[in-house]
Design a protein around this motif. Structure first.
Motif, mmCIF file in Angstrom:
data_model
loop_
_atom_site.group_PDB
_atom_site.id
_atom_site.type_symbol
_atom_site.label_atom_id
_atom_site.label_comp_id
_atom_site.label_asym_id
_atom_site.label_seq_id
_atom_site.Cartn_x
_atom_site.Cartn_y
_atom_site.Cartn_z
ATOM 1 N N ARG A 124 -29.193 -23.930 24.591
ATOM 2 C CA ARG A 124 -28.308 -23.005 24.437
ATOM 3 C C ARG A 124 -27.509 -23.112 22.907
ATOM 4 N NH1 ARG A 124 -23.388 -21.080 25.084
ATOM 5 N NH2 ARG A 124 -22.648 -23.198 26.069
ATOM 6 N N LEU A 127 -29.728 -22.876 20.165
ATOM 7 C CA LEU A 127 -30.097 -21.304 19.632
ATOM 8 C C LEU A 127 -28.861 -20.818 18.932
ATOM 9 C CD1 LEU A 127 -31.228 -19.664 23.014
ATOM 10 C CD2 LEU A 127 -32.558 -20.622 21.113
ATOM 11 N N ARG A 132 -28.069 -19.961 9.560
ATOM 12 C CA ARG A 132 -27.151 -18.838 9.229
ATOM 13 C C ARG A 132 -27.741 -17.523 9.259
ATOM 14 N NH1 ARG A 132 -23.899 -18.011 3.686
ATOM 15 N NH2 ARG A 132 -24.080 -15.623 3.548
ATOM 16 N N GLN A 135 -27.455 -16.937 13.269
ATOM 17 C CA GLN A 135 -26.034 -16.893 13.586
ATOM 18 C C GLN A 135 -25.550 -15.457 13.027
ATOM 19 O OE1 GLN A 135 -22.524 -19.423 12.081
ATOM 20 N NE2 GLN A 135 -22.244 -17.599 10.992
ATOM 21 N N ASP A 136 -25.775 -14.814 12.170
ATOM 22 C CA ASP A 136 -25.161 -13.594 11.458
ATOM 23 C C ASP A 136 -25.871 -12.447 12.098
ATOM 24 O OD1 ASP A 136 -23.258 -15.040 9.967
ATOM 25 O OD2 ASP A 136 -24.169 -14.472 8.135
ATOM 26 N N VAL A 138 -29.053 -12.610 14.382
ATOM 27 C CA VAL A 138 -30.213 -12.218 15.313
ATOM 28 C C VAL A 138 -29.423 -12.767 16.825
ATOM 29 C CG1 VAL A 138 -32.181 -13.319 16.214
ATOM 30 C CG2 VAL A 138 -31.785 -13.019 13.757
ATOM 31 N N TYR A 139 -28.644 -13.930 16.690
ATOM 32 C CA TYR A 139 -28.108 -14.226 17.897
ATOM 33 C C TYR A 139 -27.176 -13.169 18.684
ATOM 34 C CZ TYR A 139 -26.719 -17.413 21.654
ATOM 35 O OH TYR A 139 -26.596 -18.069 22.833
ATOM 36 N N PRO A 140 -26.486 -12.598 17.773
ATOM 37 C CA PRO A 140 -25.490 -11.560 18.454
ATOM 38 C C PRO A 140 -26.261 -10.389 19.020
ATOM 39 C CG PRO A 140 -24.753 -12.352 16.368
ATOM 40 C CD PRO A 140 -25.981 -12.809 16.398
ATOM 41 N N TYR A 141 -27.338 -10.335 18.857
ATOM 42 C CA TYR A 141 -28.238 -9.167 19.503
ATOM 43 C C TYR A 141 -29.003 -9.444 20.759
ATOM 44 C CZ TYR A 141 -27.082 -7.163 14.923
ATOM 45 O OH TYR A 141 -26.177 -6.831 14.011
ATOM 46 N N GLY A 142 -28.262 -9.705 21.703
ATOM 47 C CA GLY A 142 -28.675 -9.973 23.057
ATOM 48 C C GLY A 142 -29.048 -11.413 23.269
ATOM 49 N N ALA A 143 -28.758 -12.356 22.416
ATOM 50 C CA ALA A 143 -28.830 -13.734 22.608
ATOM 51 C C ALA A 143 -30.052 -14.120 23.198
ATOM 52 C CB ALA A 143 -27.609 -14.372 23.323
ATOM 53 N N GLY A 144 -31.202 -13.564 22.910
ATOM 54 C CA GLY A 144 -32.572 -13.782 23.536
ATOM 55 C C GLY A 144 -33.216 -15.096 22.880
ATOM 56 N N ALA A 148 -36.883 -13.587 22.474
ATOM 57 C CA ALA A 148 -36.634 -12.177 21.916
ATOM 58 C C ALA A 148 -37.293 -12.076 20.381
ATOM 59 C CB ALA A 148 -35.074 -11.870 21.735
ATOM 60 N N ILE A 202 -39.752 -11.913 30.304
ATOM 61 C CA ILE A 202 -38.457 -12.486 29.914
ATOM 62 C C ILE A 202 -37.909 -11.714 28.606
ATOM 63 C CG2 ILE A 202 -37.711 -14.947 28.589
ATOM 64 C CD1 ILE A 202 -38.537 -15.196 31.464
ATOM 65 N N SER A 203 -38.772 -11.326 27.759
ATOM 66 C CA SER A 203 -38.391 -10.333 26.791
ATOM 67 C C SER A 203 -39.701 -9.758 26.422
ATOM 68 C CB SER A 203 -37.993 -11.335 25.526
ATOM 69 O OG SER A 203 -37.307 -10.278 24.650
ATOM 70 N N PRO B 24 -21.571 -13.226 21.145
ATOM 71 C CA PRO B 24 -21.685 -14.519 20.436
ATOM 72 C C PRO B 24 -20.757 -14.062 18.867
ATOM 73 C CG PRO B 24 -23.918 -14.224 20.985
ATOM 74 C CD PRO B 24 -22.907 -13.113 21.595
ATOM 75 N N ARG B 27 -19.607 -16.003 12.340
ATOM 76 C CA ARG B 27 -20.204 -15.278 11.349
ATOM 77 C C ARG B 27 -20.160 -16.029 10.371
ATOM 78 N NH1 ARG B 27 -21.503 -12.646 15.345
ATOM 79 N NH2 ARG B 27 -21.999 -10.430 15.394
ATOM 80 N N THR B 85 -37.824 -4.919 21.735
ATOM 81 C CA THR B 85 -38.052 -6.040 23.022
ATOM 82 C C THR B 85 -36.684 -5.707 23.856
ATOM 83 O OG1 THR B 85 -38.676 -8.113 23.875
ATOM 84 C CG2 THR B 85 -37.061 -7.988 21.827
ATOM 85 N N THR B 86 -37.076 -6.134 25.178
ATOM 86 C CA THR B 86 -35.898 -5.968 26.014
ATOM 87 C C THR B 86 -35.588 -7.539 26.413
ATOM 88 O OG1 THR B 86 -36.551 -4.080 26.694
ATOM 89 C CG2 THR B 86 -35.253 -5.111 28.222
ATOM 90 N N ALA B 87 -34.478 -8.068 26.359
ATOM 91 C CA ALA B 87 -34.199 -9.368 26.490
ATOM 92 C C ALA B 87 -33.655 -9.355 27.971
ATOM 93 C CB ALA B 87 -32.977 -9.949 25.712
ATOM 94 N N VAL B 89 -33.407 -12.326 30.186
ATOM 95 C CA VAL B 89 -32.729 -13.544 30.679
ATOM 96 C C VAL B 89 -31.992 -14.054 29.612
ATOM 97 C CG1 VAL B 89 -33.777 -14.188 32.753
ATOM 98 C CG2 VAL B 89 -34.956 -14.615 30.448
ATOM 99 N N PHE B 95 -24.423 -11.260 27.402
ATOM 100 C CA PHE B 95 -25.637 -10.544 27.694
ATOM 101 C C PHE B 95 -26.310 -10.798 29.058
ATOM 102 C CE2 PHE B 95 -25.219 -10.726 22.955
ATOM 103 C CZ PHE B 95 -25.124 -9.251 22.902
ATOM 104 N N TRP B 101 -31.328 -6.126 27.928
ATOM 105 C CA TRP B 101 -30.556 -5.576 26.876
ATOM 106 C C TRP B 101 -31.781 -5.381 25.707
ATOM 107 C CZ3 TRP B 101 -25.556 -4.466 26.414
ATOM 108 C CH2 TRP B 101 -25.151 -4.010 25.023
ATOM 109 N N ILE B 103 -33.273 -4.618 22.039
ATOM 110 C CA ILE B 103 -33.139 -4.639 20.777
ATOM 111 C C ILE B 103 -34.115 -4.449 19.925
ATOM 112 C CG2 ILE B 103 -31.317 -6.564 20.986
ATOM 113 C CD1 ILE B 103 -33.672 -8.626 20.048
ATOM 114 N N HIS B 117 -29.262 -3.487 17.774
ATOM 115 C CA HIS B 117 -29.086 -3.076 19.061
ATOM 116 C C HIS B 117 -29.770 -1.750 19.165
ATOM 117 C CE1 HIS B 117 -26.534 -6.141 20.389
ATOM 118 N NE2 HIS B 117 -25.668 -5.920 19.477
#
Ligand SMILES: [Zn+2]
Lengths: 392, 413
Positions: A124, A127, A132, A135-136, A138-144, A148, A202-203, B24, B27, B85-87, B89, B95, B101, B103, B117
Motif C-alpha cells: 500500500r 502504491l 508525483r 499521487q496527484d 491517479v491514487y486519489p481516484y479509488g486507490a485501485g 485500476a 478486482i477492477s 488520499p 498533492r 473500470t470499477t475498483a 478492492v 475507498f 468505486w 473511475i 471519478h
C-alpha cells in the motif's frame, strides 16, 4: 532485416543466475534480501566479494538507501555503481548499462541485483508513493493502484481488438502449469480456464488471476567479458542485443502498444536472429494482457493478433512456444523490483541448461523483456534483451 | 439511469456511528491550482503561454515545448470517456468502505487525458463534462458526468460524496430574525432538506417574517443566541447530533470605523456577535459534525458562513465591521482544517452590501437576501468552498487579485 549501427556486445556475457526463494511476507528488510542475493552470487560464481568491482541495484523498499549505502553495508569496494529505479524495466536497463561498463573496461565483474521485502503494509505504501503524477492524479481516484490503471488499459485494448477474457486467461493458465514445476513458486495449485474465468473481479476487466501476488524476494546475475568468465570457469550466456525505450507513443490516447514496437527491428537486427529462432521467451507479465501486447510488439504476431497467437500456441514448457517457464510473476510471485529480474534470470538459467525442473529441452536462444512505471495512465518503460547459451 | 436515494431511516441508537475516513490527501504544490478551481466551481487546466498546449496532471514545464510558462486558465469542460473500470478492492480505507468505486479515463477535447471519478450515467465512448470537485479530504479531484441532464442526477452515490446536497439533510440556520436567515430556510426546504432548525434569540419576542417559520412542516424554531455560550451549549445538547449542515447567518452590521466612534462598546458588540458567536457555534456544534461525516445519507456535510466581501479588503465606511468579518474569515480557515478529518466542508459566501436596513444609505447594487439564499443552496449542491454573491463581491475579488493597493485607495472615498 535492417542493419544496426550500434556497437555489438562482442564478448559480453552474463553468468551466475541467482534467485532467492520468495516469501509472501517477510519481516526482513530489502537490504537483507539483497544481501542474500549477493552472497549467493559470490558462492555460485566461486569468487570473492572483493572481485565484484561494479554494482547495479534496484529496489522499491530500501528506504533512504541507494546503491552507495549498500557498498558500505555489504563491504563492497566498486569502481562502477548504479541504482536503477525503473520498476519492471530495471533488469534490462541494468544489463544494458553493466554490459557497456565491462565492454569499456570501466569494470570487470558487475553484480546486477534487485531485491524487495514485503511487509504487511509495504504494498500500500508503495502504491501511495509511486510517483508525483500518481499521487496527484491517479491514487486519489479509488486507490485501485496498478490494478485500476491496467484495468483501463486492458479494457480499451480488449475492446479495440476483440480480445476475450478467455484469450487472456490462456496465458495465466499456461504459466500456472509451468509454475507447478518450479518448487519455489508461491502458487502451488493448478489453475483451469474455468477457475480463471470464475475468479472474483478486482477492477473490471482485471480479475483475481490477472493479478500478481506481491511478495519478498531477490534476483541477481553477473555481467563480465567472456575471458573473465572463462578464467573463472563460469558457464555464461552471450548478450546479443538489447533495446530500451521510455515514454514511447505519447500521442496514443490510450496505451495499446509499448516502446518495444518502436525498437523491435533493432532488437532482432542487432542479434542477427528472427523471432522464430528463439527457444524460450520471458515476457514481463505484470498482467497477462500486457504479455499479449508484448507478443505483438516483440514481433511474434501483428498488432491485434495477440489473441489468435495465444490460441494457436502452447505456452507451456513442453509447448511450441515456451514462455515464462518459471511461472512468471503471475504464478511465482512478484517480488517488487526483483520481478523485473525474474524473467531474465530464468531465461539465463534456460540457455545455460541450469533450469532443472522447468528446463526447456535444448534451449539455446532466449528473449527476456521488461516493462514498468505506470507513472500516470500507461507503462512508460520498456526493454528487451536477446542472449545465447554456450551451446549456440 | 440511477434510482433516487431513499430518505434515511431512523437511526438505531445502539449501532456504532461509522467514523469518517479520508481519501488520499497528498498533492504537489502545483496541483493545488485545481484546488483553487474546485473551491470556486471553476474548471481550470494548465495551458502553456508559449505554445497553447493544455497539460494535465500538474506540471512544471510544458510537455510540448518545455516552457515554464504554464498558467491555470479556465478550460473547456468537454471530453470523451475512453475507458472505465470499477475498483472493487481498493487498498485505502475510505475507498474500501465505499467500493465498488467507478473511475475512468477521459480524453479532453482540449487535449489532455484525465483520470476521473465517474457519475453512474457516464457511458464509454460518449461525451462527458468534467469538473473539479473537493473530495472528503478537501482536495480537488476530477469528476466526469454525462453531457446533459439525466434522471435523479444529483443522487449519484459518488457525486454525493463530493457535495453537501441539502436533500434529506437536517440544517440549522442560526439566525431566523434576519432576512437572509428566513430566505435561507425557504431555499433549503425547497432543496429537499428534511428539517430546518431556525435559531431565534428570545423567541417570545415577535419579529418580522415570523409567520413564515411558525407552524410549517419540517421547520422548527429553536432558541439560540449565538453570542451567548450557554444558549449555544443548551441547543447543541438538544439537537447537536442531528445537524448535518449549519448555516451561520449571524449578522451584526454597524457603520463606522475608528476615529468617528467613541470607545469600544460597538466594536465589542460586533466581536461578541460575529466572532465570539462563531466560536460558540463551532465549539458546541463542530465536534459532533466532525464525528458524523460518514453517517449515511444524512451525514454531516457542511458549515456555511455568510461573510462580507469586505473581510478581504477593509471598507472604511464600515471599517470596524469589515475587521470583525476579517476575523471570522480567518477563523473559518481554522474551522475548515479542524472539520476536514470529518469530511465536513466549510463554505464561505462573500457578499457585497445586502439590501437590509443597516446598509440603507449605501447606493445600489445591493444583494437581495434571496440571492444569498439561492447561492447557499447551489454552493452546497455543487460542493463549493468559496462563493461570491452579487456584482460587488465579484468585482472586489477581481480588483483585489489585480492590485490590492488600488483597491485599498479606492475603497477610501
Ligand atoms: Zn508549450
Amino acid at each position: 532485416m535492417k542493419n544496426s549501427l550500434r556497437t555489438p556486445y562482442d564478448g559480453i556475457v552474463m553468468a551466475a543466475p541467482v534467485t532467492i526463494p520468495y516469501a509472501r511476507y517477510s519481516i526482513e528488510s530489502a537490504q537483507w534480501w539483497i544481501g542474500r542475493a549477493l552472497s549467493a552470487l559470490v558462492a555460485k560464481a566461486g569468487i570473492k566479494a572483493s572481485d565484484i568491482d561494479g554494482l547495479c541495484v534496484s529496489s522499491f523498499t530500501m528506504g533512504t538507501d541507494s546503491g552507495i549505502g549498500l557498498t558500505q553495508h555489504f563491504g563492497l569496494c566498486v569502481r562502477w555503481l548504479d541504482t536503477i529505479p525503473l520498476g519492471g524495466a530495471s533488469a534490462i536497463a541494468a544489463l544494458r548499462k553493466a554490459a557497456r561498463a565491462v565492454q569499456a573496461r570501466d569494470a570487470d565483474i558487475v553484480a546486477c541485483v534487485a531485491g524487495d521485502t514485503n511487509h504487511v503494509d509495504s504494498f500500500r505504501l508503495t502504491l501511495e508513493n509511486f510517483s508525483r503524477f500518481n499521487q496527484d492524479a491517479v491514487y486519489p481516484y479509488g486507490a485501485g493502484g496498478a490494478n485500476a490503471s491496467f484495468a483501463l488499459i486492458a479494457r480499451n485494448y480488449m475492446r479495440t481488438y476483440g480480445v476475450t477474457r478467455e484469450d487472456v486467461g490462456r496465458i495465466a493458465v499456461a504459466q500456472r502449469a509451468n509454475a507447478l514445476r518450479n518448487p519455489h513458486a508461491l502458487m502451488k495449485t493448478p489453475l483451469t480456464i474455468e477457475q480463471y474465468l470464475a475468479a472474483r473481479p478486482i477492477s473490471d476487466p482485471i480479475h483475481l488471476f490477472d493479478c500478481v501476488m506481491p511478495c519478498a524476494g531477490a534476483e541477481a546475475f553477473l555481467v563480465m567479458r567472456d575471458e573473465t568468465a572463462a578464467s573463472l570457469g563460469l558457464p555464461a550466456a552471450r548478450l546479443l542485443s538489447t533495446i530500451e525505450r521510455h515514454n514511447a507513443f505519447a500521442d496514443d490516447p490510450m496505451q495499446v502498444r509499448g516502446g518495444w514496437a518502436m525498437d523491435v527491428g533493432e532488437l532482432y537486427a542487432m542479434a542477427g536472429v528472427k523471432p522464430d529462432d528463439l527457444d524460450v521467451v520471458q515476457t514481463y507479465d505484470d498482467y497477462p494482457v500486457i504479455t499479449m501486447m508484448q507478443f505483438e510488439d516483440l514481433g511474434f504476431c501483428n498488432k491485434g493478433e495477440g489473441a489468435a497467437f495465444v490460441r494457436q500456441h502452447d505456452l507451456t514448457i513442453e509447448g511450441d512456444f515456451p514462455h515464462n517457464t518459471s511461472g512468471g510473476q503471475l504464478s511465482a510471485g512478484q517480488p517488487g523490483a526483483a520481478g523485473a529480474y525474474l524473467g531474465l534470470v530464468e531465461g539465463l538459467r534456460q540457455v545455460l541448461g541450469e533450469a532443472g525442473p522447468t528446463q526447456v529441452k535444448d534451449a539455446k536462444l532466449a528473449l527476456a523483456s521488461g516493462f514498468g512505471m505506470i507513472n500516470y495512465d500507461r507503462g512508460l518503460a520498456s526493454g528487451a534483451a536477446i542472449f545465447a547459451g554456450p551451446a549456440r | 439511469m440511477i434510482d433516487p436515494i431513499e430518505p434515511p431511516r431512523r437511526k438505531n441508537p445502539l449501532l456504532r456511528t461509522r467514523l469518517p475516513a479520508s481519501p488520499p490527501r497528498p498533492r504537489s504544490r502545483t496541483s493545488h491550482g485545481f484546488t483553487r478551481a474546485a473551491a470556486e466551481g471553476r474548471f481550470m487546466l494548465q495551458r502553456c503561454e508559449a505554445c497553447g498546449t493544455f497539460a494535465y496532471p500538474a506540471r512544471e514545464a510544458c510537455p510540448a515545448c518545455l516552457s515554464a510558462g504554464l498558467v491555470f486558465v479556465d478550460a473547456p469542460r468537454r471530453g470523451a470517456l475512453l475507458a472505465e473500470t470499477t475498483a472493487r478492492v481498493p487498498s485505502d480505507v475510505y475507498f474500501r468502505e465505499r467500493a465498488p468505486w467507478r473511475i475512468g479515463l477521459v480524453r479532453m477535447d482540449c487535449g489532455p487525458t484525465m483520470v476521473a471519478h465517474l457519475h453512474a450515467d457516464c457511458v464509454e465512448g460518449a461525451p462527458v463534462i468534467m469538473s473539479f470537485q473537493l473530495d472528503k479530504s478537501g482536495q480537488a479531484v476530477a469528476f466526469a458526468r454525462p453531457e446533459g441532464e439525466t434522471p435523479n442526477m444529483a443522487d449519484d452515490r459518488q457525486w454525493r460524496e463530493m457535495t453537501a446536497d441539502p436533500k434529506f439533510r437536517r440544517v440549522l440556520v442560526t439566525n431566523g430574525r434576519s432576512m437572509i436567515g428566513q430566505e435561507a430556510v425557504a431555499a433549503l426546504k425547497a432543496a429537499g432538506a428534511k428539517m430546518v432548525f431556525v435559531g431565534v434569540s428570545e423567541p417570545w419576542r415577535p419579529f418580522a417574517g415570523e409567520q413564515l417559520l411558525r407552524g410549517q412542516a419540517g421547520i422548527e424554531i429553536v432558541t439560540l443566541d449565538a453570542a451567548d455560550e450557554k444558549s449555544a451549549t443548551d441547543l447543541a445538547a438538544d439537537i447537536g447530533g442531528k445537524v448535518d449542515i449549519l448555516v451561520n447567518t449571524t449578522e451584526y452590521v454597524r457603520p463606522g470605523g475608528l476615529l468617528d466612534r467613541k470607545g469600544t462598546s460597538i466594536a465589542r458588540d460586533e466581536v461578541d456577535q460575529a466572532y465570539l458567536g462563531f466560536i460558540n457555534l463551532a465549539q458546541t456544534f463542530g465536534p459532533a459534525m466532525r464525528m458524523r461525516g460518514a453517517d449515511g445519507i444524512n451525514s454531516s456535510a457542511a458549515w456555511v458562513n455568510i461573510l462580507s466581501v469586505y473581510a478581504l479588503a477593509n471598507w472604511p465606511a464600515f471599517g470596524a465591521y469589515s475587521a470583525s468579518q476579517a476575523a471570522c474569515l480567518s477563523l473559518s480557515h481554522c474551522l475548515r482544517a479542524e472539520l476536514r478529518p470529518g469530511g465536513v466542508k466549510v463554505m464561505n459566501l462573500f457578499t457585497g452590501p445586502v439590501d437590509t436596513e443597516w446598509f440603507q444609505t449605501v447606493p445600489p447594487p445591493k444583494v437581495a437576501p434571496r440571492a444569498v439564499a439561492q447561492a447557499i443552496v447551489s454552493g452546497l449542491k455543487g460542493g463549493l468552498e468559496e462563493i461570491y454573491v452579487g456584482d460587488v463581491a465579484a468585482e472586489i475579488k477581481q480588483r483585489l487579485a489585480a492590485n490590492p493597493k488600488a483597491l485599498e485607495r479606492e475603497l477610501d472615498k
